[in-house]
Scaffold this active site. Sequence first.
Site, short mmCIF file in Angstrom:
data_model
loop_
_atom_site.label_atom_id
_atom_site.label_comp_id
_atom_site.label_asym_id
_atom_site.label_seq_id
_atom_site.Cartn_x
_atom_site.Cartn_y
_atom_site.Cartn_z
N HIS A 124 0.83 -1.21 0.00
CA HIS A 124 0.00 0.00 0.00
C HIS A 124 0.87 1.26 0.00
O HIS A 124 0.66 2.18 -0.80
CB HIS A 124 -0.92 0.03 1.21
CG HIS A 124 -1.62 1.34 1.39
ND1 HIS A 124 -2.77 1.67 0.72
CD2 HIS A 124 -1.30 2.44 2.13
CE1 HIS A 124 -3.15 2.89 1.04
NE2 HIS A 124 -2.26 3.38 1.89
N HIS A 129 1.32 4.82 -2.88
CA HIS A 129 1.58 6.24 -2.69
C HIS A 129 2.76 6.79 -3.49
O HIS A 129 2.73 7.93 -3.94
CB HIS A 129 1.85 6.53 -1.21
CG HIS A 129 0.63 6.60 -0.37
ND1 HIS A 129 -0.23 7.67 -0.40
CD2 HIS A 129 0.11 5.72 0.55
CE1 HIS A 129 -1.23 7.46 0.45
NE2 HIS A 129 -1.05 6.30 1.04
N GLU A 171 -5.84 9.43 -0.73
CA GLU A 171 -6.17 8.01 -0.58
C GLU A 171 -7.20 7.51 -1.58
O GLU A 171 -7.07 6.41 -2.11
CB GLU A 171 -6.67 7.74 0.85
CG GLU A 171 -5.61 7.88 1.93
CD GLU A 171 -4.56 6.77 1.91
OE1 GLU A 171 -4.70 5.80 1.13
OE2 GLU A 171 -3.59 6.88 2.69
N SER A 190 -4.15 0.45 -4.85
CA SER A 190 -3.60 -0.74 -4.20
C SER A 190 -4.67 -1.77 -3.87
O SER A 190 -4.38 -2.78 -3.24
CB SER A 190 -2.85 -0.35 -2.92
OG SER A 190 -3.71 0.30 -2.00
#
Length: 252
Positions: A124, A129, A171, A190
Site C-alpha cells: 500500500h 503512494h 487516498e 492498491s
Amino acid sequence: MLENKTPYDFPTEPMHQAYDEYTPEHFEVWRLLYQKQITILKDRASSAYLDGLDICGFTADKIPRLEETNAYLKQATGWHLYIVPGLIADRPFFEFLHNKHFPVTTWLRDLSQLEYLEEPDMFHDVFGHVPLLSNPHFSAFMKGLAAIVLKHIDSPQAIELMSRLYWFTVEFGLIREDGEIKIYGAGIVSSPGESLYALEDPNVPRIPYDVSTVLDTPFYKHDFQKQYFVIDSYQTLFDSLPELEVCIEERV
C-alpha cells in the site's frame, strides 16, 4: 496518519530496509499483488501514476530497494522515503511531508492476506503512494497540505476536517484525463476490488472536486467509499490549498 489507532512511537533514529530478510513468500506476495493490480490499472489509472511506476523503477519481479527509489525521487521532485514501523502520529507524519519526506513501512503481508489487510503494509505505502510523488504538482500539493495541517495540529476539529480532504484526494481520489475518469488515490490503486468499483459501479456518485463539499463529507474506513471526488488536474489540487486554508479558518 489520521487513523483512530494508537500510533507507533516515533523512531528516534532512521530505520533501514532489511532487504536480505525478505523471504521467497514476500517476493511472491509482491509479484502476485503487482501483476494483479497492473492488469487492472493499465487502462484505469492516471497517466501520472503509471509514469511514476516507471520513474521509480517498480516491477513485479522484485521488491523495491528503497535507497534506489530515493535516488529516482530525488531526481524527479526532491522527495525522500523515510522508513517507519507502521502508522505514526499526525504531527510527525505531517512534519515529514512538509520536509518532502514520505513515511513508509517495509513489512509485507503474507499469502493469506492478499485480498484484505487492516493496517497498511509496504505494498500500500510504496506501490500505492510513491509513484505520484514523482509528479511535481501532486508532490507540491502534499507539501502545501502538510503546512496547513501543522498550523492547526492541536485542533481536533481541524484535523478531522483535513482528514476528509486527505482521504478523498491522496487516498481515494479520481481524476479526469482526456475526458475519462481515472484513478490516482493510493487506497484505490492498491485495491483490486475498489479499483473496479470506483470507476465502474453505476450507482456510486463521482462528484466534481470542491473543497467545501469534501470537508462536509464523512468517509468510510472499512468498506468501499459511498462517493468519490474527481479533480481536473493535479494543478487543481495545488491551487485549492488557499481555499482549504480559508475554509478551515472559518470552521474552527
